[in-house]
Design a protein around this motif. Sequence first.
Motif, PDB file in Angstrom:
ATOM      1  N   LYS A  18      22.321  28.945  31.172  1.00  0.00           N
ATOM      2  CA  LYS A  18      22.985  27.597  31.639  1.00  0.00           C
ATOM      3  C   LYS A  18      24.059  27.923  31.858  1.00  0.00           C
ATOM      4  O   LYS A  18      24.637  28.864  31.822  1.00  0.00           O
ATOM      5  CB  LYS A  18      22.667  26.566  30.751  1.00  0.00           C
ATOM      6  N   VAL A  19      24.552  26.065  32.809  1.00  0.00           N
ATOM      7  CA  VAL A  19      26.021  27.102  33.722  1.00  0.00           C
ATOM      8  C   VAL A  19      26.690  25.256  33.336  1.00  0.00           C
ATOM      9  O   VAL A  19      26.543  24.362  33.202  1.00  0.00           O
ATOM     10  CB  VAL A  19      25.443  27.128  34.859  1.00  0.00           C
ATOM     11  N   LEU A  20      28.005  25.614  33.081  1.00  0.00           N
ATOM     12  CA  LEU A  20      28.964  24.258  32.697  1.00  0.00           C
ATOM     13  C   LEU A  20      29.220  23.838  34.052  1.00  0.00           C
ATOM     14  O   LEU A  20      29.916  23.769  34.649  1.00  0.00           O
ATOM     15  CB  LEU A  20      30.399  25.062  31.614  1.00  0.00           C
ATOM     16  N   LEU A  21      28.712  22.257  34.158  1.00  0.00           N
ATOM     17  CA  LEU A  21      29.028  21.725  35.215  1.00  0.00           C
ATOM     18  C   LEU A  21      30.249  19.894  34.045  1.00  0.00           C
ATOM     19  O   LEU A  21      29.892  20.003  33.475  1.00  0.00           O
ATOM     20  CB  LEU A  21      27.671  21.378  36.203  1.00  0.00           C
ATOM     21  N   ALA A  37      29.549  19.199  38.869  1.00  0.00           N
ATOM     22  CA  ALA A  37      30.512  20.591  40.024  1.00  0.00           C
ATOM     23  C   ALA A  37      30.408  21.541  38.945  1.00  0.00           C
ATOM     24  O   ALA A  37      30.998  21.287  37.716  1.00  0.00           O
ATOM     25  CB  ALA A  37      31.399  19.731  41.096  1.00  0.00           C
ATOM     26  N   ILE A  38      30.987  22.680  39.398  1.00  0.00           N
ATOM     27  CA  ILE A  38      31.580  23.836  39.047  1.00  0.00           C
ATOM     28  C   ILE A  38      32.920  23.152  38.657  1.00  0.00           C
ATOM     29  O   ILE A  38      33.352  22.850  39.849  1.00  0.00           O
ATOM     30  CB  ILE A  38      31.103  25.042  39.884  1.00  0.00           C
ATOM     31  N   LEU A  57      24.501  18.876  43.130  1.00  0.00           N
ATOM     32  CA  LEU A  57      26.130  19.002  42.752  1.00  0.00           C
ATOM     33  C   LEU A  57      26.888  18.205  44.272  1.00  0.00           C
ATOM     34  O   LEU A  57      26.521  18.538  45.480  1.00  0.00           O
ATOM     35  CB  LEU A  57      26.159  20.362  42.365  1.00  0.00           C
ATOM     36  N   ALA A  58      28.260  18.632  43.687  1.00  0.00           N
ATOM     37  CA  ALA A  58      28.991  18.382  45.168  1.00  0.00           C
ATOM     38  C   ALA A  58      29.089  19.859  45.548  1.00  0.00           C
ATOM     39  O   ALA A  58      28.883  20.581  45.574  1.00  0.00           O
ATOM     40  CB  ALA A  58      30.518  17.470  43.858  1.00  0.00           C
ATOM     41  N   PHE A  59      29.214  19.052  46.778  1.00  0.00           N
ATOM     42  CA  PHE A  59      29.630  19.944  47.832  1.00  0.00           C
ATOM     43  C   PHE A  59      28.382  20.370  48.633  1.00  0.00           C
ATOM     44  O   PHE A  59      27.746  20.877  48.087  1.00  0.00           O
ATOM     45  CB  PHE A  59      31.521  21.058  46.989  1.00  0.00           C
TER      46      PHE A  59
END
Lengths: 233, 233
Positions: free
Chosen positions: B36-39, B52-53, B141-143
């Motif tokens: 998992k990734v923290l957004l 977003a990251i 996600l953004a960008f």
Amino acid sequence: MEKLKDDLSNYNPKDYDSPSVTVDIAILSIIENDLKVLLIKRKYPPFRGYRAIPGGFVDIYRNETLKETALRELMEETNLKDIYVEQLKTYGDPNRDPRKRVITVAYFALVPYNLLKKLNIKAGDDAEDAQWFSLKKLPCLAFDHKKILKDLCIRLEGKVNYTDIAFKLLPKKFTWSQLQKVYEIILGRSLLRANFRRKIKSMYVLKELKEFKKQKGAGRPPLLLKYIKINTL
Amino acid sequence: MEKLKDDLSNYNPKDYDSPSVTVDIAILSIIENDLKVLLIKRKYPPFRGYRAIPGGFVDIYRNETLKETALRELMEETNLKDIYVEQLKTYGDPNRDPRKRVITVAYFALVPYNLLKKLNIKAGDDAEDAQWFSLKKLPCLAFDHKKILKDLCIRLEGKVNYTDIAFKLLPKKFTWSQLQKVYEIILGRSLLRANFRRKIKSMYVLKELKEFKKQKGAGRPPLLLKYIKINTL
DNA sequence: TCAATAGTGTCTATTAGACACTATTCC
DNA sequence: GGAATAGTGTCTAATAGACACTATTGA
């Protein structure tokens, strides 16, 4: 317009004390059985007179991607296009440029060596001349460019084993020996012919042309090959 | 407010030739047998409300390397230090940020999952909250952050096979099963126990501790291991 | 006892390394 | 023919894949 207002309300002048950004490109090719890089001689300080990888500041008024910037610099330096270019890494240590904070996105290009003959190399405005240097015998370089080229060597040594980058350094038509030589130069060790061929055949599709390459001197004339790129998504 | 207005009336983007530079960091860990990734959730436009990251502009008045910037952002977001951080790639397409030209140097961090319990996650000033998302089931996600995370997955899948990154996601003491699970999650397929152990043993030095891990439920208690880092320069 | 997880042995298939043999050319 | 380079066959060693067996625990 609503959108713009939002944008501006969020505007903070401090955001604009931005570092400068350059895109630098290490242009590689094989010359005299050696992997060489094209280095310019710096005309102005800092590091005046030192050799460096060519590059230039990112101009935000040009509407180009970073890769396109790298390709344009390659074009300006060598007049070459349709060359393989890949992003290496970004370097941004605070004092790598003594003038100010400069962040450099480093790219590298792999130039097929048959294109070098017709090459008329131009140094940019800020450079005196451009010359090829062996990656194994580099002079003192400006900034952290030695580190960049070290990282590049590591990248190449790794990627030659699982990607088709070796073919990017060769003419469209090439022989087994020429291909093997590229691997040997990048890996820095000699390989056994039969095993090399078996391995490459298992990884890539090579079309054997019905032509032979003319050699000077003795020896059986080698078959010419063509690399067939397979889409592996 | 008057001052802000002044700033805005004077603001002319063309005065600023340099692109803005951000360092963004994808913070990864394993949660519920998933990578998992923290957004964060963006509080301001553009992409308000989008995930977003986390990241921030490079402040040239801080004297830090890009990696230190990434580590600081990780620290600000999670309070964690001594975490593995690596540069991924730099993204600079001209219109990736609708406001202005922004170049993003993307990093990623691998957080051992035992540290997540004591974690109190803070969103930055420009973010509402931060949450963990499976890399396989990402929201919009953004960008170009989706592209960044796609590139990251490819990087991990490759590097897990020839580097020790898997260990960075584990506690100091771990079991064979835990280690194998990390490989399986990153590679997206199951592995055979005996073969996995043989392979890992041939690549790394693992010290078998004289302790067993307590399990809930049935099953032989597994030995605890420690990874011994060998300097391979 | 059985189900569940951990740890190991070993047979087979695949791949890599070494090396010798044949083929074609120039002198 | 001999030197030089090209192309191939094959034996062996090393590695990877499959799978079964044993070990230790809780219920």
